[in-house]
Design a protein around this motif. Structure first.
Motif, short mmCIF file in Angstrom:
data_model
loop_
_atom_site.label_atom_id
_atom_site.label_comp_id
_atom_site.label_asym_id
_atom_site.label_seq_id
_atom_site.Cartn_x
_atom_site.Cartn_y
_atom_site.Cartn_z
N ALA A 1 5.93 -5.48 12.88
CA ALA A 1 5.91 -4.20 12.13
C ALA A 1 5.50 -4.48 10.77
CB ALA A 1 7.13 -3.38 12.29
N GLN A 2 5.95 -5.38 10.08
CA GLN A 2 5.74 -5.43 8.70
C GLN A 2 4.32 -5.86 8.37
OE1 GLN A 2 8.74 -8.65 7.81
NE2 GLN A 2 10.18 -7.10 6.99
N ARG A 3 3.74 -6.80 9.43
CA ARG A 3 2.34 -7.07 9.43
C ARG A 3 1.51 -5.77 9.50
NH1 ARG A 3 3.45 -12.06 12.24
NH2 ARG A 3 3.08 -10.89 14.30
N ALA A 4 1.82 -4.96 10.26
CA ALA A 4 0.99 -3.55 10.52
C ALA A 4 1.12 -2.74 9.43
CB ALA A 4 1.60 -3.04 11.65
N GLY A 5 2.32 -2.89 8.94
CA GLY A 5 2.53 -1.86 7.28
C GLY A 5 1.80 -2.38 6.29
N ILE A 6 1.75 -3.56 6.18
CA ILE A 6 1.21 -4.17 5.05
C ILE A 6 -0.32 -3.99 5.11
CG2 ILE A 6 0.49 -6.59 3.81
CD1 ILE A 6 3.55 -7.37 4.50
N SER A 7 -0.85 -4.45 6.46
CA SER A 7 -2.18 -4.16 6.73
C SER A 7 -2.60 -2.51 6.48
CB SER A 7 -2.40 -4.60 8.12
OG SER A 7 -3.64 -4.45 8.39
N HIS A 8 -2.12 -1.79 7.01
CA HIS A 8 -1.98 -0.54 6.68
C HIS A 8 -2.39 -0.08 5.37
CE1 HIS A 8 -1.95 3.96 7.71
NE2 HIS A 8 -1.28 4.14 6.67
N ALA A 9 -1.40 -0.68 4.43
CA ALA A 9 -1.47 -0.31 2.85
C ALA A 9 -2.34 -1.11 1.90
CB ALA A 9 0.08 -0.27 2.67
N LYS A 10 -2.54 -2.32 2.41
CA LYS A 10 -3.24 -3.15 1.72
C LYS A 10 -4.77 -2.68 1.19
CE LYS A 10 -4.57 -7.96 1.49
NZ LYS A 10 -4.62 -9.39 2.24
N GLY A 11 -4.96 -2.73 -0.21
CA GLY A 11 -6.14 -2.48 -0.81
C GLY A 11 -6.25 -1.02 -0.58
N ARG A 12 -5.67 0.15 -0.33
CA ARG A 12 -5.72 1.48 -0.12
C ARG A 12 -4.71 2.14 -1.11
NH1 ARG A 12 -5.47 3.22 5.81
NH2 ARG A 12 -6.20 5.15 4.83
N GLU A 13 -5.00 2.22 -2.31
CA GLU A 13 -4.10 2.90 -3.09
C GLU A 13 -3.89 4.30 -2.75
OE1 GLU A 13 -3.67 3.87 -7.87
OE2 GLU A 13 -5.28 2.66 -6.98
N GLY A 14 -2.77 4.83 -2.65
CA GLY A 14 -2.37 6.22 -2.33
C GLY A 14 -2.84 6.41 -0.81
N ALA A 15 -2.81 5.45 0.04
CA ALA A 15 -2.90 5.46 1.37
C ALA A 15 -1.72 6.44 2.03
CB ALA A 15 -3.20 4.20 2.17
N TYR A 16 -2.17 7.07 3.07
CA TYR A 16 -1.20 7.86 3.80
C TYR A 16 0.03 7.01 4.46
CZ TYR A 16 1.07 11.15 6.93
OH TYR A 16 1.97 11.89 7.67
N ARG A 17 1.01 7.28 4.13
CA ARG A 17 2.27 6.57 4.68
C ARG A 17 3.27 7.12 5.71
NH1 ARG A 17 5.02 4.56 -0.75
NH2 ARG A 17 4.11 6.65 -1.41
N GLY A 18 2.86 8.50 5.81
CA GLY A 18 3.64 9.37 6.69
C GLY A 18 4.86 9.58 6.09
N ARG A 19 5.79 10.20 6.77
CA ARG A 19 7.01 10.93 6.19
C ARG A 19 8.01 9.31 5.83
NH1 ARG A 19 10.93 14.34 9.94
NH2 ARG A 19 8.91 15.80 9.80
N LYS A 20 8.51 9.84 4.50
CA LYS A 20 9.64 8.54 4.14
C LYS A 20 10.77 8.48 5.01
CE LYS A 20 11.87 6.70 0.22
NZ LYS A 20 12.16 6.85 -1.27
N PRO A 21 10.97 7.21 5.81
CA PRO A 21 12.06 7.15 6.49
C PRO A 21 13.46 7.56 6.11
CG PRO A 21 10.62 5.09 6.75
CD PRO A 21 10.07 5.88 5.30
N SER A 22 14.30 8.20 6.82
CA SER A 22 15.63 8.79 6.40
C SER A 22 16.62 7.67 6.60
CB SER A 22 15.92 10.08 7.20
OG SER A 22 15.88 9.77 8.63
N TYR A 23 16.05 6.25 6.90
CA TYR A 23 17.04 5.27 7.20
C TYR A 23 16.77 4.11 6.23
CZ TYR A 23 13.00 4.57 10.13
OH TYR A 23 11.54 4.53 10.54
N SER A 24 17.82 3.34 5.99
CA SER A 24 17.44 2.06 5.35
C SER A 24 17.25 0.78 6.47
CB SER A 24 18.72 1.62 4.33
OG SER A 24 20.03 1.42 5.24
#
Length: 212
Positions: A138-161
């Protein structure tokens, strides 16, 4: 005189030693001493490779109780967790978990009870490794999704830690009720249902926000 020792391990910012102690004391444990490793991964290191993990092996004596939030604090590898718990049981140390109040000791000599105990240890260790692998993916997927994309859509901020998510997954793997998970984490039923529906995405969502 026997002692009750809490072993805590934290690897990310939203986990704290104090929180793990508070959880243990709220569950009724009277802690004599806390042994903790901070900023240490359970995936890349075994308990015996960690500075305070080595100290734990020196401290614990027959009759002592080792308390951990869940078995994943000891390690994230099936082999590491099962061998560690069995090594402590062989010393006469009782291993107890805060989540679900599990107890493992070497007292019983009944073969059926031993088989049940060992099977449960194996299941919990396998779950810890599976969760670690899911988190890493999941971390790899998240990093890949965000890498090199300033302001990329991240969805709703999680309500959990991260620690709350770990607790939900750990308790779900042990068959805990939604009501008991709500009580343990403080999360809403809706949040817990969403995590249960797709735990991989739950970890990925957390990673997308944490890695921005």
């Amino acid at each position: 005189m026997s002692r009750t020792i809490l072993y805590a391990r934290v690897s990310v910012a939203d986990q704290t030693i104090a929180h793990q102690r508070t959880q243990a004391e709220s569950a009724g444990f009277v802690i004599d001493e806390v042994v903790a490793d901070e900023g240490v991964s359970g995936v890349s290191t075994t308990l015996a490779e960690r500075e305070q993990g080595r100290r734990l092996f020196d401290l614990l004596r027959r009759g002592d109780v080792l308390v951990v939030r869940w078995v994943d604090r000891l390690g994230r590898s099936y082999t590491d967790v099962t061998e560690t718990i069995r090594a402590f049981m062989a010393r006469g140390v009782v291993v107890r978990t805060v989540i679900n109040n599990m107890t493992f000791d070497g007292v019983t000599t009944d073969p059926v009870q031993m088989a049940v105990r060992d099977a449960l240890i194996g299941f919990m260790a396998a779950t810890a490794q599976a969760q670690a692998e899911a988190t890493k993916e999941a971390q790899r997927a998240g990093i890949s999704h965000a890498k090199g994309r300033e302001g990329a859509y991240r969805g709703r901020k999680p309500s959990y830690s991260g620690s709350q998510l770990d607790t939900v997954c750990a308790m779900q793997s042990q068959g805990a009720t939604v009501a008991s998970i709500v009580k343990a984490t403080g999360l809403s039923r809706q949040t817990i249902y969403r995590i249960a529906d797709n735990p991989i995405e739950a970890y990925a969502a957390l990673s997308r926000w944490n890695n921005q």
